[in-house]
Design a protein around this motif. Structure first.
Motif, PDB file in Angstrom:
ATOM      1  N   ILE A  25       0.858  -1.169   0.000  1.00 51.66           N
ATOM      2  CA  ILE A  25       0.000   0.000   0.000  1.00 51.66           C
ATOM      3  C   ILE A  25       0.895   1.218   0.000  1.00 51.66           C
ATOM      4  O   ILE A  25       2.026   1.160   0.484  1.00 51.66           O
ATOM      5  CB  ILE A  25      -0.955  -0.006   1.219  1.00 51.66           C
ATOM      6  CG1 ILE A  25      -2.014   1.090   1.086  1.00 51.66           C
ATOM      7  CG2 ILE A  25      -0.171   0.120   2.507  1.00 51.66           C
ATOM      8  CD1 ILE A  25      -3.124   0.990   2.113  1.00 51.66           C
ATOM      9  N   PHE A  26       0.416   2.324  -0.529  1.00 48.85           N
ATOM     10  CA  PHE A  26       1.235   3.530  -0.614  1.00 48.85           C
ATOM     11  C   PHE A  26       1.623   4.023   0.774  1.00 48.85           C
ATOM     12  O   PHE A  26       2.784   4.320   1.049  1.00 48.85           O
ATOM     13  CB  PHE A  26       0.467   4.603  -1.374  1.00 48.85           C
ATOM     14  CG  PHE A  26       1.194   5.912  -1.461  1.00 48.85           C
ATOM     15  CD1 PHE A  26       0.789   7.012  -0.704  1.00 48.85           C
ATOM     16  CD2 PHE A  26       2.294   6.053  -2.296  1.00 48.85           C
ATOM     17  CE1 PHE A  26       1.459   8.221  -0.781  1.00 48.85           C
ATOM     18  CE2 PHE A  26       2.981   7.250  -2.379  1.00 48.85           C
ATOM     19  CZ  PHE A  26       2.559   8.336  -1.622  1.00 48.85           C
ATOM     20  N   LYS A  27       0.643   4.114   1.679  1.00 45.67           N
ATOM     21  CA  LYS A  27       0.922   4.625   3.020  1.00 45.67           C
ATOM     22  C   LYS A  27      -0.156   4.157   3.999  1.00 45.67           C
ATOM     23  O   LYS A  27      -1.331   4.127   3.647  1.00 45.67           O
ATOM     24  CB  LYS A  27       0.956   6.155   3.002  1.00 45.67           C
ATOM     25  CG  LYS A  27       1.355   6.789   4.322  1.00 45.67           C
ATOM     26  CD  LYS A  27       1.459   8.312   4.207  1.00 45.67           C
ATOM     27  CE  LYS A  27       0.136   8.980   4.021  1.00 45.67           C
ATOM     28  NZ  LYS A  27       0.210  10.450   4.234  1.00 45.67           N
ATOM     29  N   ILE A  28       0.287   3.797   5.186  1.00 41.95           N
ATOM     30  CA  ILE A  28      -0.645   3.493   6.280  1.00 41.95           C
ATOM     31  C   ILE A  28      -0.574   4.630   7.280  1.00 41.95           C
ATOM     32  O   ILE A  28       0.517   4.966   7.756  1.00 41.95           O
ATOM     33  CB  ILE A  28      -0.299   2.168   6.971  1.00 41.95           C
ATOM     34  CG1 ILE A  28      -0.616   0.991   6.052  1.00 41.95           C
ATOM     35  CG2 ILE A  28      -1.063   2.037   8.284  1.00 41.95           C
ATOM     36  CD1 ILE A  28      -2.081   0.681   5.899  1.00 41.95           C
ATOM     37  N   ASP A  29      -1.702   5.241   7.591  1.00 41.75           N
ATOM     38  CA  ASP A  29      -1.739   6.334   8.553  1.00 41.75           C
ATOM     39  C   ASP A  29      -2.030   5.862   9.964  1.00 41.75           C
ATOM     40  O   ASP A  29      -1.470   6.364  10.932  1.00 41.75           O
ATOM     41  CB  ASP A  29      -2.810   7.357   8.149  1.00 41.75           C
ATOM     42  CG  ASP A  29      -2.319   8.336   7.110  1.00 41.75           C
ATOM     43  OD1 ASP A  29      -3.142   9.093   6.570  1.00 41.75           O
ATOM     44  OD2 ASP A  29      -1.101   8.353   6.827  1.00 41.75           O
ATOM     45  N   ARG A  30      -2.943   4.917  10.081  1.00 40.98           N
ATOM     46  CA  ARG A  30      -3.400   4.509  11.396  1.00 40.98           C
ATOM     47  C   ARG A  30      -3.921   3.084  11.346  1.00 40.98           C
ATOM     48  O   ARG A  30      -4.514   2.674  10.348  1.00 40.98           O
ATOM     49  CB  ARG A  30      -4.511   5.457  11.878  1.00 40.98           C
ATOM     50  CG  ARG A  30      -5.077   5.133  13.250  1.00 40.98           C
ATOM     51  CD  ARG A  30      -5.905   6.294  13.790  1.00 40.98           C
ATOM     52  NE  ARG A  30      -6.945   6.685  12.869  1.00 40.98           N
ATOM     53  CZ  ARG A  30      -7.643   7.814  12.978  1.00 40.98           C
ATOM     54  NH1 ARG A  30      -7.386   8.651  13.971  1.00 40.98           N
ATOM     55  NH2 ARG A  30      -8.580   8.096  12.111  1.00 40.98           N
ATOM     56  N   MET A  31      -3.685   2.352  12.429  1.00 44.98           N
ATOM     57  CA  MET A  31      -4.263   1.029  12.590  1.00 44.98           C
ATOM     58  C   MET A  31      -4.915   0.959  13.962  1.00 44.98           C
ATOM     59  O   MET A  31      -4.548   1.707  14.875  1.00 44.98           O
ATOM     60  CB  MET A  31      -3.206  -0.066  12.441  1.00 44.98           C
ATOM     61  CG  MET A  31      -2.642  -0.142  11.024  1.00 44.98           C
ATOM     62  SD  MET A  31      -1.459  -1.483  10.783  1.00 44.98           S
ATOM     63  CE  MET A  31      -2.547  -2.920  10.831  1.00 44.98           C
ATOM     64  N   GLY A  32      -5.863   0.062  14.074  1.00 44.40           N
ATOM     65  CA  GLY A  32      -6.541   0.002  15.354  1.00 44.40           C
ATOM     66  C   GLY A  32      -7.399  -1.223  15.522  1.00 44.40           C
ATOM     67  O   GLY A  32      -7.469  -2.086  14.642  1.00 44.40           O
ATOM     68  N   TRP A  33      -8.031  -1.270  16.671  1.00 40.36           N
ATOM     69  CA  TRP A  33      -8.905  -2.366  17.043  1.00 40.36           C
ATOM     70  C   TRP A  33     -10.290  -1.827  17.372  1.00 40.36           C
ATOM     71  O   TRP A  33     -10.430  -0.799  18.045  1.00 40.36           O
ATOM     72  CB  TRP A  33      -8.353  -3.112  18.263  1.00 40.36           C
ATOM     73  CG  TRP A  33      -7.108  -3.874  17.979  1.00 40.36           C
ATOM     74  CD1 TRP A  33      -5.832  -3.438  18.150  1.00 40.36           C
ATOM     75  CD2 TRP A  33      -7.025  -5.194  17.460  1.00 40.36           C
ATOM     76  NE1 TRP A  33      -4.951  -4.408  17.765  1.00 40.36           N
ATOM     77  CE2 TRP A  33      -5.657  -5.507  17.345  1.00 40.36           C
ATOM     78  CE3 TRP A  33      -7.963  -6.165  17.086  1.00 40.36           C
ATOM     79  CZ2 TRP A  33      -5.208  -6.748  16.870  1.00 40.36           C
ATOM     80  CZ3 TRP A  33      -7.524  -7.378  16.619  1.00 40.36           C
ATOM     81  CH2 TRP A  33      -6.160  -7.665  16.516  1.00 40.36           C
TER      82      TRP A  33
END
Length: 119
Positions: free
Chosen positions: A27-35
């Motif tokens: 992917i080009f960019k990941i800004d945020r991950m979460g649950w």
């Protein structure tokens, strides 16, 4: 991009579990991950998020008990859950927010992993 969540299970109240979410694909960019979690008959709700810069956000109901962390590349996100309560019982879902190119935002969801806390 695919997200693979794991680590759910059955635990007694007061116990702990550690959830993992592994991201694959480019992917080009990941800004945020979460649950997020969804209990039977209830809407899905935010549990915790972490940004690429390391900023964390928690639901009030889990503050002080849950900790979200990630590896440097945002390939894997973890949720350490301590002092579990029966009300934490839910299906837990991993989410990634990013960009497929500089202009196109996209969200990705993993499959749920079930957490059951017995009293």
């Amino acid at each position: 991009v695919q997200l693979q969540a794991s680590g759910g299970g059955l635990v007694q109240a007061g116990g702990y579990l550690r959830l993992s979410c592994a991201r694959s694909g480019t992917i080009f960019k990941i800004d945020r991950m979460g649950w997020y979690r969804q209990a039977p008959g209830k809407q899905r709700e935010l549990v915790a998020t972490i940004t690429s810069g390391g900023s964390r956000n928690y639901a009030d109901s889990v503050k002080g008990r849950f900790t979200i962390s990630r590896d440097n590349a945002m390939n894997t996100v973890y949720l350490q859950m301590n002092s579990l309560k029966p009300e934490d019982t839910a299906a837990y879902y991993c989410k990634a927010e990013g960009f497929t190119d500089p202009w196109s935002a996209r969200d990705y969801w993993g499959q749920g992993t079930l957490v059951t806390v017995s009293s």
